[in-house]
Design a protein around this motif. Structure first.
Motif, mmCIF file in Angstrom:
data_model
loop_
_atom_site.group_PDB
_atom_site.id
_atom_site.type_symbol
_atom_site.label_atom_id
_atom_site.label_comp_id
_atom_site.label_asym_id
_atom_site.label_seq_id
_atom_site.Cartn_x
_atom_site.Cartn_y
_atom_site.Cartn_z
ATOM 1 N N ALA A 199 -7.506 4.107 -4.314
ATOM 2 C CA ALA A 199 -8.581 4.507 -3.406
ATOM 3 C C ALA A 199 -8.437 5.988 -3.102
ATOM 4 C CB ALA A 199 -8.513 3.691 -2.125
ATOM 5 N N LEU A 220 -3.305 4.551 -1.966
ATOM 6 C CA LEU A 220 -4.299 5.047 -1.030
ATOM 7 C C LEU A 220 -4.123 6.550 -0.856
ATOM 8 C CD1 LEU A 220 -6.373 3.793 1.093
ATOM 9 C CD2 LEU A 220 -4.557 4.175 2.726
ATOM 10 N N ILE A 232 0.862 -1.173 0.000
ATOM 11 C CA ILE A 232 0.000 0.000 0.000
ATOM 12 C C ILE A 232 0.896 1.220 0.000
ATOM 13 C CG2 ILE A 232 -1.718 1.360 1.240
ATOM 14 C CD1 ILE A 232 -2.803 -1.129 2.466
ATOM 15 N N MET A 291 -9.527 0.389 6.244
ATOM 16 C CA MET A 291 -8.107 0.269 5.979
ATOM 17 C C MET A 291 -7.666 -1.188 6.003
ATOM 18 S SD MET A 291 -7.069 3.076 5.296
ATOM 19 C CE MET A 291 -5.889 4.307 5.636
ATOM 20 N N CYS A 340 -0.105 1.226 5.813
ATOM 21 C CA CYS A 340 0.577 1.286 4.525
ATOM 22 C C CYS A 340 2.038 0.873 4.654
ATOM 23 C CB CYS A 340 0.470 2.685 3.936
ATOM 24 S SG CYS A 340 1.474 3.873 4.804
ATOM 25 N N PHE A 374 -8.240 -2.785 2.751
ATOM 26 C CA PHE A 374 -7.213 -2.481 1.752
ATOM 27 C C PHE A 374 -5.941 -3.280 2.028
ATOM 28 C CE2 PHE A 374 -9.775 1.466 1.304
ATOM 29 C CZ PHE A 374 -10.134 1.250 -0.009
ATOM 30 N N ALA A 431 -3.302 6.173 8.008
ATOM 31 C CA ALA A 431 -2.686 5.460 6.893
ATOM 32 C C ALA A 431 -1.384 4.784 7.323
ATOM 33 C CB ALA A 431 -2.435 6.427 5.744
ATOM 34 N N ALA A 440 0.650 5.040 0.524
ATOM 35 C CA ALA A 440 -0.245 6.123 0.929
ATOM 36 C C ALA A 440 0.224 7.394 0.236
ATOM 37 C CB ALA A 440 -0.194 6.305 2.437
ATOM 38 N N THR A 470 -4.961 9.927 0.763
ATOM 39 C CA THR A 470 -5.574 10.247 2.061
ATOM 40 C C THR A 470 -5.068 11.542 2.690
ATOM 41 O OG1 THR A 470 -5.969 9.385 4.279
ATOM 42 C CG2 THR A 470 -3.848 8.878 3.320
#
Lengths: 330, 303
Positions: free
Chosen positions: B166, B197, B43, B182, B209, B185, B205, B45, B199
């Motif tokens: 996202a 992601l 992920i 979260m 992440c 994800f 996050a 962020a 955000t």
């Protein structure tokens, strides 16, 4: 959860409310029409008759007034008229020398053909043009069509009617000058094509009233929808037929509102168009009745109110089919 | 084993052609020299304040920017340039967007049908998010906030996409719901997807992440490991450090000044006017992005 009784009860309740509204609307509009006409000059047939025939004695006038019930106060006359209406008697049209119900029946058949033709034409054209403008909002075709529509909106019906008449009937000779069938023809022998031929210009005239409005409203809504998150998301998901899948239903609500709400303008427009084209419908009967034929005048008023009311009611019912949010709007 | 880079954005610039008078020719540059990459199973962020170009990056990748946008730079998917022809084939299949809000669902269409025309696929996706089957027949306005969020996630999951973008998936959610979103994800990433992601909520996050790309005024200032945020000394860019200090559990200290608006950007480093280490050198040219301690930074003084 909704109960079974609730599921049946709500529509029934809605019908009840509609009926109540309809009846009160009819009552109010006839009261207003009745008293407006009773305070208008040249209100009753007696005075009109006397003006045409001087030398009628006061005694005879009084006798005539008694015969027609005109010596009673307006409230009593209205109550009498209302009672008769409720028993199914709409009165006798003095200008047509036939029962009002019969006159309205005959005239309405001609008018409804005119109004429906105009309504369908303006609906399809308005919605179609609106969709094109909305789809290409901000581009050349949109800017051109938008100006055309704004001009259309500003043109009064009587003027466009006369222009049509002058251009298409007189100059080009494509269409007849007026009436709903050839002059002197036997109504039983007139073909549907001849009737349609006579219908085209009046119908176009009436439809010009509302198509531009519908187009502009549809354009605004579609342009909004095109900018909306869900169209963007549909694009981001690579969907096909995005407009048909997502936009169509969303732009129907304002279009339906406009189109069914335009029954009043449709009626008003047909009154004007029928007079320009000497088209024998309700509108021309209304103008003819204006001075002396009170029963016919009131009958047509009643009928037109009912007509407009039905249009609005249909729109209300259609909402709940198009937009599920409306159904829950209680 | 080296994880494959799914999406690689480098030197992306987005300029809006403006029609209004008085605008400088060339239009309004809203994103400049922006870089970010996401690998499978991770992920990323994308953090930054409003107007830092986060959503525009998502829209640029998905090719849904407005018509007056001019995009330059490279966007690569699975090592190949993401051309518009390729994008047309991939979006909705391999690349999926989880949109921000209910606004992104058609208000007059049942949600099941919007998630997918394939009923069984919808059922499976709904099961995953513990959504009742009856939800399929509801319209967007009938959903609660939490259900809505899960439905939006389901629109991405149902595609089986390799790359999930996202866009602000948590604002307006309770802490518990946001954490659960979260977690979803995280599960998708653990299953092999690359998740970008976007955000505001860097604090939340960071817990889920792997890496963080920090955006400022339309450019990437730093790409850091999530773990770098445990200690301010591990962070590279002055803006990221300022961000760290602004976090409530740290110093909760604001940095004076505001992010400059597009169309009114300073010369050179965009953060220079607010930076405490600024020198004349900083205002001469935009700093190049360089690798530093397993991250990327665009600051000539970062160490």
């Amino acid at each position: 959860m909704r109960t079974a009784a609730g599921a049946i009860g709500r529509p029934l309740k809605n019908v009840g409310i509609y009926l109540l509204r309809g009846v009160s609307l009819l009552l109010a509009s006839t009261i207003i029409a009745f008293f407006l006409s009773s305070i208008a000059p040249q209100d009753d047939p007696i005075h009109a008759y006397i003006q045409a025939n001087p030398g009628v004695s006061a005694e005879n006038v009084a006798r005539m007034e008694e015969y027609w019930g005109l010596n009673q106060p307006p409230v009593a006359r209205y109550v009498t008229w209302l009672k008769n209406i409720l028993s199914g008697d709409m009165g006798y049209s003095t200008s047509n020398r036939r029962p009002v119900a019969e006159v309205i029946g005959v005239r309405f058949r001609a008018s409804i053909a005119l109004m429906m033709a105009a309504w369908i034409f303006s609906g399809i054209l308005g919605f179609g043009v609106g969709c094109i403008m909305g789809r290409f909002a901000g581009r050349l075709i949109d800017r051109v069509l938008k100006r055309v529509c704004l001009v259309m909106c500003s043109i009064p019906t009587f003027w466009i009617g006369i222009v049509f008449l002058v251009f298409f009937s007189v100059t080009l000779g494509w269409f007849p000058f007026g009436l709903s069938m050839p002059i002197g023809a036997n109504p039983d022998e007139v073909s549907i094509w001849q009737r349609l031929h006579h219908l085209v210009l009046p119908a176009l005239t009436v439809s010009f009233l509302s198509f531009a409005n519908l187009a502009l409203v549809t354009r605004e809504k579609l342009a909004d929808v095109m900018e909306s998150g869900y169209i963007l998301f549909a694009k981001a998901r690579g969907e096909k037929w995005i407009l048909r899948r997502h936009a169509l239903r969303n732009i129907l609500i304002p279009a339906v509102t406009m189109q069914f709400g335009s029954f009043s303008e449709l009626f008003g427009g047909s009154v004007i168009a029928e007079n320009i084209f000497s088209y024998p419908g309700l509108g021309s009967a209304l103008t003819a009745s204006g001075k002396t034929d009170l029963p016919l005048f009131l009958g047509i008023t009643l009928f037109s109110v009912l007509f407009v009311f039905c249009g609005n009611m249909i729109a209300n019912i259609l909402y709940s089919f198009i937009d599920p949010r409306v159904k829950r709007g209680d | 084993m080296e994880k494959k880079t799914v999406l690689n954005v480098s030197n992306l610039s987005v300029t809006f052609r403006m029609y209004s008078k008085g605008m400088r020719k060339g239009g309004l540059k809203v994103i400049s020299n922006l870089s970010a990459s996401v690998r499978e199973g991770e992920i990323l962020a994308v953090a930054g304040s409003s107007g830092s170009g986060k959503s525009l990056l998502a829209h640029a990748v998905l090719g849904i920017l407005p018509r007056n946008a001019i995009v330059t730079g490279e966007i690569e998917y699975m090592g190949e340039a993401l051309t518009s022809a390729r994008l047309t084939k991939l979006r909705g299949r391999e690349i999926a967007l989880v949109p921000q809000s209910v606004e992104y669902l058609d208000p007059l269409m049942k949600v099941g049908k919007q998630v997918s025309d394939d009923k069984y696929a919808v059922k499976r996706a709904f099961e995953r998010y513990k959504l009742d089957e009856s939800v399929m027949k509801l319209f967007p306005f009938q959903l609660s906030g939490g259900m809505m969020r899960r439905v939006l996630c389901a629109t991405a999951v149902v595609t089986g996409a390799k790359l999930i973008i996202a866009d602000e998936p948590t604002p307006g959610m309770s802490e518990e719901l946001a954490a659960r979103a979260m977690k979803h994800f995280r599960d998708l990433a653990d299953a092999g997807a690359a998740v970008m992601l976007i955000t505001h909520d860097i604090d939340l996050a960071l817990r889920y992440c792997d890496r963080v790309a920090v955006f400022y005024a339309g450019t990437t200032v730093e790409t850091a490991l999530a773990s770098d945020f445990g200690n301010i000394d591990n962070l590279r860019h002055p803006y990221t450090k300022a961000l760290w200090r602004a976090m409530p559990q740290n110093d909760f200290a604001p940095t004076p000044g505001t992010q400059p608006y597009a169309g009114n950007l300073p010369d050179g480093c965009l953060f220079a006017p607010r930076c405490d280490r600024v020198t004349e050198e900083c205002t001469r040219a935009a700093p190049e992005s360089r690798t530093l301690r397993n991250g990327e930074v665009s600051c000539i003084y970062a160490d």
